[in-house]
Design a protein around this motif. Structure first.
Motif, short mmCIF file in Angstrom:
data_model
loop_
_atom_site.label_atom_id
_atom_site.label_comp_id
_atom_site.label_asym_id
_atom_site.label_seq_id
_atom_site.Cartn_x
_atom_site.Cartn_y
_atom_site.Cartn_z
N ALA A 14 -4.53 6.75 -3.54
CA ALA A 14 -3.27 7.47 -3.99
C ALA A 14 -3.72 9.05 -3.87
N PHE A 15 -2.57 9.58 -3.49
CA PHE A 15 -2.65 10.98 -3.25
C PHE A 15 -2.10 11.91 -4.54
N ALA A 16 -2.46 12.96 -4.94
CA ALA A 16 -2.00 13.49 -6.09
C ALA A 16 -0.62 14.22 -5.70
N PRO A 21 0.54 10.47 -9.46
CA PRO A 21 -0.12 9.95 -8.22
C PRO A 21 0.83 9.23 -7.07
N LEU A 22 0.48 9.36 -5.94
CA LEU A 22 1.55 8.80 -4.91
C LEU A 22 0.73 7.71 -4.29
N PRO A 23 0.78 6.33 -4.89
CA PRO A 23 0.23 5.30 -4.21
C PRO A 23 0.16 5.01 -2.88
N VAL A 24 -0.67 4.76 -1.81
CA VAL A 24 -0.76 4.80 -0.66
C VAL A 24 -1.12 3.48 -0.21
N LEU A 25 -2.47 2.99 -0.51
CA LEU A 25 -3.01 1.81 -0.16
C LEU A 25 -3.35 0.89 -1.48
N GLY A 42 3.07 -0.17 11.19
CA GLY A 42 3.73 0.03 10.10
C GLY A 42 4.70 1.28 10.38
N SER A 43 5.62 1.28 9.37
CA SER A 43 6.39 2.52 9.31
C SER A 43 5.77 3.82 9.37
N SER A 44 6.35 5.18 9.68
CA SER A 44 5.77 6.29 9.51
C SER A 44 5.52 6.52 8.17
N GLY A 45 4.44 7.00 7.52
CA GLY A 45 4.24 7.19 6.15
C GLY A 45 3.66 5.90 5.46
N SER A 46 3.42 4.93 6.35
CA SER A 46 2.93 3.58 5.53
C SER A 46 1.37 3.72 5.03
N GLY A 47 0.72 4.69 5.81
CA GLY A 47 -0.77 4.87 5.28
C GLY A 47 -1.73 4.24 6.43
N LYS A 48 -1.16 4.22 7.60
CA LYS A 48 -2.13 3.87 8.74
C LYS A 48 -3.29 4.87 8.85
N THR A 49 -2.85 6.00 9.04
CA THR A 49 -4.05 7.20 9.27
C THR A 49 -4.89 7.16 8.13
N THR A 50 -4.25 7.13 6.85
CA THR A 50 -4.93 7.12 5.82
C THR A 50 -5.99 5.88 5.73
N LEU A 51 -5.79 4.62 6.30
CA LEU A 51 -6.52 3.69 6.22
C LEU A 51 -7.63 4.00 7.16
N ASP A 167 -6.06 6.01 16.78
CA ASP A 167 -4.78 6.24 15.85
C ASP A 167 -3.56 6.71 16.91
N GLU A 168 -2.73 5.95 17.05
CA GLU A 168 -1.98 6.07 18.20
C GLU A 168 -2.07 6.63 19.39
N PRO A 169 -3.14 6.32 20.12
CA PRO A 169 -3.79 6.74 20.98
C PRO A 169 -2.68 6.92 22.40
N THR A 200 -0.72 1.48 16.17
CA THR A 200 0.40 1.90 17.33
C THR A 200 1.76 1.66 16.84
N HIS A 201 2.58 2.29 17.08
CA HIS A 201 4.19 1.89 16.84
C HIS A 201 4.66 0.98 17.92
N SER A 202 3.65 0.84 19.12
CA SER A 202 4.44 0.01 20.26
C SER A 202 4.14 -1.57 19.83
N1 LIG Z 1 -3.87 14.67 2.23
C1 LIG Z 1 -2.91 14.01 1.47
N2 LIG Z 1 -2.46 14.52 0.45
C2 LIG Z 1 -1.46 14.19 -0.20
N3 LIG Z 1 -0.46 13.24 0.51
C3 LIG Z 1 -1.01 12.62 1.55
C4 LIG Z 1 -1.98 13.34 2.05
N4 LIG Z 1 -2.46 12.24 3.61
C5 LIG Z 1 -1.40 11.49 3.52
N5 LIG Z 1 -0.47 11.61 2.45
C6 LIG Z 1 0.61 10.84 2.24
O1 LIG Z 1 0.32 9.45 2.29
C7 LIG Z 1 1.33 8.78 3.26
C8 LIG Z 1 0.57 7.85 4.08
O2 LIG Z 1 0.51 8.95 5.19
P1 LIG Z 1 -0.15 8.45 6.70
O3 LIG Z 1 -0.38 9.72 7.39
O4 LIG Z 1 -1.52 7.78 6.28
O5 LIG Z 1 0.79 7.90 7.39
P2 LIG Z 1 0.99 7.12 8.57
O6 LIG Z 1 1.27 5.68 8.37
O7 LIG Z 1 -0.15 7.42 9.43
O8 LIG Z 1 2.27 7.47 9.24
P3 LIG Z 1 2.43 7.88 10.82
O9 LIG Z 1 3.29 6.79 11.61
O10 LIG Z 1 3.85 9.04 10.75
O11 LIG Z 1 1.36 8.59 11.32
C9 LIG Z 1 2.44 9.85 3.36
O12 LIG Z 1 3.53 9.45 2.62
C10 LIG Z 1 1.55 10.94 3.25
O13 LIG Z 1 2.69 12.04 2.94
#
Ligand SMILES: Nc1ncnc2c1ncn2[C@@H]1O[C@H](COP(=O)(O)OP(=O)(O)OP(=O)(O)O)[C@@H](O)[C@H]1O
Ligand SMILES: [Mg+2]
Length: 223
Positions: A14-16, A21-25, A42-51, A167-169, A200-202
């Motif tokens: 989760a991010f603060a 806290p904003l739960p992401v995964l 996964g849609s934009s913001g779903s947490g793929k890069t975070t994962l 990550d979305e190469p 990937t989004h594709s």
């Molecule tokens: N360092 C951070 N601090 C706070 N919130 C964050 C941070 N990194 C990511 N987030 C939040 O976590 C969520 C997931 O972000 P992430 O970048 O993992 O999404 P994504 O699936 O990769 O999106 P995209 O397809 O647009 O790249 C988003 O809502 C984002 O705002």
């Protein structure tokens, strides 16, 4: 049964945020085997890069654990793998602008402890393999997007990682160049026996992976 090269168990992140806290995964688990190719949509913001950042050790989970196969063939935490367990490929290439293609790739090997001459030789060989043998001395600003991504792929492979995290190469590339980069990525990863985790989004590119997942609502499920 092929070797496990990456094991993620119960990852929660989760991010603060001002409202709390904003739960992401939520409890994400994943096991990757040698030679595997796995796609994550996964849609934009779903947490793929975070994962991917958790899998590669660039960020820490709130709970859960990641283990990757290190060069000495044991499973260790990503930060203990001397930077050699995983290779990253990013949408925006992330090359050093003041270094040539050859220097960008060789630097990654130097950071992992490879002596200068051997690093340069391996970088040259990989860049030739990805089709850039005639562009070794080019700065990133003198390369096309597709060529920059080829350099980034060579850089990701230079330390012979067991897993490539991409990550979305193809996110910044036109359709044809994107398809060429996908061919290259799948080809070189298979040839080197590495595993690939592709975000990937594709839908089309995702289907080229042998296992497919979707990330939604913080949960990773087979597609
Ligand atoms: N360092 C951070 N601090 C706070 N919130 C964050 C941070 N990194 C990511 N987030 C939040 O976590 C969520 C997931 O972000 P992430 O970048 O993992 O999404 P994504 O699936 O990769 O999106 P995209 O397809 O647009 O790249 C988003 O809502 C984002 O705002
Ligand atoms: Mg992302």
């Amino acid at each position: 049964m092929p070797d496990v090269v990456l094991q993620a168990r119960g990852l929660t992140k989760a991010f603060a945020a001002p409202a709390g806290p904003l739960p992401v995964l939520t409890d994400v688990s994943l096991e990757i085997f040698a030679g595997d190719s796995v796609s994550i949509r996964g849609s934009s913001g779903s947490g793929k890069t975070t994962l991917l950042q958790l899998l590669g050790g660039l960020d820490q989970p709130d709970s859960g654990e990641v283990l990757i196969l290190a060069p000495d063939t044991s499973l260790v935490a990503p930060h203990s793998s001397l930077g050699r367990g995983v290779g990253f490929v990013f949408q925006n290439y992330q090359l050093m602008p003041e270094l040539t293609a050859l220097e960008n790739v060789a630097l990654a090997a130097r950071i992992a402890g490879v002596p200068s001459e051997a690093a340069t030789a391996e970088a040259r060989s990989l860049l030739t393999q990805v089709g850039l043998g005639a562009r070794l001395e080019h700065l990133p600003s003198k390369l096309s997007g597709g060529e920059c991504q080829r350099v980034a792929i060579a850089r990701a492979l230079v330390n012979r990682p067991s897993v490539i995290l991409a990550d979305e190469p193809t996110g910044n590339l036109d359709e044809r160049t994107g398809a060429e980069i996908m061919d290259l990525l799948l080809g070189v990863v298979a040839e080197r026996g590495a595993a690939l985790i592709l975000v990937t989004h594709s839908r089309e590119f995702a289907e080229r992976a042998t296992r497919r997942f979707v990330l939604s609502g913080g949960v990773l499920t087979p597609a």
